[in-house]
Design an enzyme around this catalytic site. Structure first.
Site, PDB file in Angstrom:
ATOM      1  N   LYS A 110      52.324  38.837  41.152  1.00 29.58           N
ATOM      2  CA  LYS A 110      51.452  37.736  40.744  1.00 29.58           C
ATOM      3  C   LYS A 110      52.187  36.394  40.706  1.00 29.58           C
ATOM      4  CE  LYS A 110      47.945  40.586  39.168  1.00 29.58           C
ATOM      5  NZ  LYS A 110      48.461  41.949  39.225  1.00 29.58           N
TER       6      LYS A 110
HETATM    7  C1  LIG Z   1      47.772  43.089  39.648  1.00 29.62           C
HETATM    8  C2  LIG Z   1      48.582  44.271  39.995  1.00 29.62           C
HETATM    9  C3  LIG Z   1      48.113  45.234  40.899  1.00 29.62           C
HETATM   10  C4  LIG Z   1      46.739  45.163  41.516  1.00 29.62           C
HETATM   11  O1  LIG Z   1      46.584  44.051  42.358  1.00 29.62           O
HETATM   12  P1  LIG Z   1      45.116  43.557  42.786  1.00 29.62           P
HETATM   13  O2  LIG Z   1      45.329  42.301  43.535  1.00 29.62           O
HETATM   14  O3  LIG Z   1      44.381  43.337  41.482  1.00 29.62           O
HETATM   15  O4  LIG Z   1      44.488  44.641  43.577  1.00 29.62           O
HETATM   16  C5  LIG Z   1      48.957  46.273  41.236  1.00 29.62           C
HETATM   17  N1  LIG Z   1      50.182  46.384  40.697  1.00 29.62           N
HETATM   18  C6  LIG Z   1      50.656  45.497  39.812  1.00 29.62           C
HETATM   19  C7  LIG Z   1      52.010  45.684  39.237  1.00 29.62           C
HETATM   20  C8  LIG Z   1      49.881  44.403  39.432  1.00 29.62           C
HETATM   21  O5  LIG Z   1      50.353  43.505  38.561  1.00 29.62           O
END
Ligand SMILES: *Cc1c(COP(=O)(O)O)cnc(C)c1O
Length: 458
Positions: A110
């Protein structure tokens, strides 16, 4: 570049406006009217991550930012990723690679999008003098990335709702320890889906929305999707632009949807494989054609404990050939529990997506097995991806699994698997000593509204 809503009833916006608003006023999600294609793909190998980011993001921003502003934002954003390659590609087995997206300040992918959009928000808000209130819902990683990226940014207050007691301690502390006055962690009684539903309530209250200048940075924000397209390009460049499969641990369908846009921009991506834990609405939808909401089961990969997968609406819009009326109707049916995907749309989805689910046992076994066979210690989300990727490996087609978080962010699950607690990287060494600041709030939109009005610094 013009942006339209998946439900067809919201104003058409430019990039900056779509970024600042997040969710469209008709409840839909913004998408560009046309997807640009990128030429000279064979010349990307060897370029810096920042340079590739500039070339990939540029066509989407239109005249919202000058080249100089965009380059500056990209450079400042990625200077905070503590690896020279930013998103290094590591080999796990013949034909199987891991794309490490956890070298940012909060140890999850993120950071790649959030760091960039914080810089772009700063430029846009400084220019307009506008003040905004960002409200976000998180299953853990979005919130920590948002608070880290926006703390101390002028003209912005950030409120992050997370499900009380359902995020890891590292995730919680990353949200509750930054002392900046403009960031606020809210522990909501309920699940992530409750937080996400309350967020949508706030956005759908147009009077409140306009009064506080509400903006969203959840993965439904188009600018985040754009930032996530970049690492598909750097990965394919490293593999010589051969036809490649990507396996993506998936919750809200943001990361994998970025892969689908990368594919439409010209990358030789063959299949995008959705990997889920027992919260498998996406796997059921893609395999059976029924998108039906179940109840969330807490898992050891909590960032994927989701039943309503918001960005899937964008994939549906494309699969229905841009028929916003059809999408709006499906989303109405979703309020009553779910819908059936039409045969034509299901076929379109299956042309690019595959899916599979992994049990808790298999996740733990994969962490153990990978440690023994490769020395890599992986987080439970990444392990879900690796387990699925192993089932779908085909000779001659490289597979890239996205490593979405650092193992130290989920130490309990990793310790259960291998008996070792992974240590935090040096920049987070003090996390457990810092005081926490958090507000408990009920799963109730009126309570949230008054809290936000009360706590804004403006
Ligand atoms: C947010 C997240 C996901 C999922 O990603 P999306 O874009 O919501 O499908 C998977 N793994 C981790 C560690 C995350 O923080």
């Amino acid at each position: 570049m013009r942006y339209v809503s998946t439900r067809g009833q919201a104003p058409v916006l430019n990039f900056e406006q779509a970024m600042l608003s997040g969710l469209a006023r008709d409840g839909g999600l913004y998408l560009p009217e046309t997807i640009p294609t990128l030429s000279d793909l064979d010349q990307l190998d060897g370029l810096s991550y920042e340079e590739v980011a500039f070339r990939v993001v540029r066509p989407f921003t239109g005249d919202s930012f000058t080249d100089e502003e965009l380059r500056g934002a990209i450079d400042r954003a990625y200077a905070r990723i503590s690896h020279d390659a930013r998103a290094p590609l590591v080999q796990l087995a013949p034909g199987h690679h891991l794309l490490e997206l956890f070298h940012g300040p909060t140890l999850a992918f993120k950071d790649f999008a959030m760091q960039l959009i914080a810089q772009l928000f700063q430029i846009a808000l400084t220019r307009s003098g506008q003040r905004i209130t960002i409200v976000g819902a998180t299953s853990g990683d979005t919130g920590s990335a948002a608070i880290e990226a926006f703390r101390g940014i002028d003209n912005v207050d950030v409120f992050i709702m997370y499900p009380h007691g359902r995020v890891s301690e590292v995730q919680r502390r990353q949200m509750t320890t930054p002392p900046a006055a403009n960031v606020h962690a809210l522990a909501v009684t309920g699940h992530f889906d409750d937080c996400q539903a309350r967020l949508k309530d706030l956005f759908n209250d147009h009077a409140f929305r306009d009064h506080v200048g509400l903006a969203g940075v959840n993965s439904i924000n188009w600018a985040r999707v754009v930032a996530q397209i970049v690492y598909y390009f750097t990965a394919c460049a490293s593999l010589g632009m051969r036809s490649t499969d990507f396996c993506v641990p998936t919750g809200n369908f943001g990361d994998i949807f970025a892969g689908s846009i990368a594919r439409q921009m010209g990358l030789p991506i063959r299949r995008l494989i959705v990997a889920t834990n027992q919260n498998d609405i996406l796997h059921r939808a893609l395999s059976q054609g029924e998108y039906r909401v179940g109840t969330v089961e807490p898992s050891i990969s909590p960032s994927m404990d989701i039943q309503v997968s918001s960005n899937f609406e964008r994939a549906l819009y494309l699969a229905y050939g841009g028929d916003a009326g059809a999408v709006a109707q499906l989303m109405d049916e979703l309020k009553a529990g779910g819908f059936t995907i039409s045969q034509g749309a299901l076929q379109a989805l299956r042309e690019q997506y595959r899916s599979d689910r992994v049990s808790e046992e298999e996740t733990l076994e994969t962490i153990r097995d990978m440690r023994e066979r490769t020395g890599e210690v992986m987080c439970p989300h990444t392990a879900v991806g690796v387990a699925v990727a192993q089932r779908h490996l085909e000779p001659g087609v490289p597979m890239v699994t996205l490593a979405t978080a650092h193992p130290a962010k989920f130490p309990d699950a990793v310790e259960r698997a291998i008996g070792i607690r992974p240590g935090l990287p040096p920049h987070l060494a003090e996390l457990f000593d810092l005081p926490e600041r958090v507000t408990r709030v009920e799963n109730d939109v009126e309570a949230l509204k008054s809290l936000i009005l009360d706590r804004r610094t403006q």
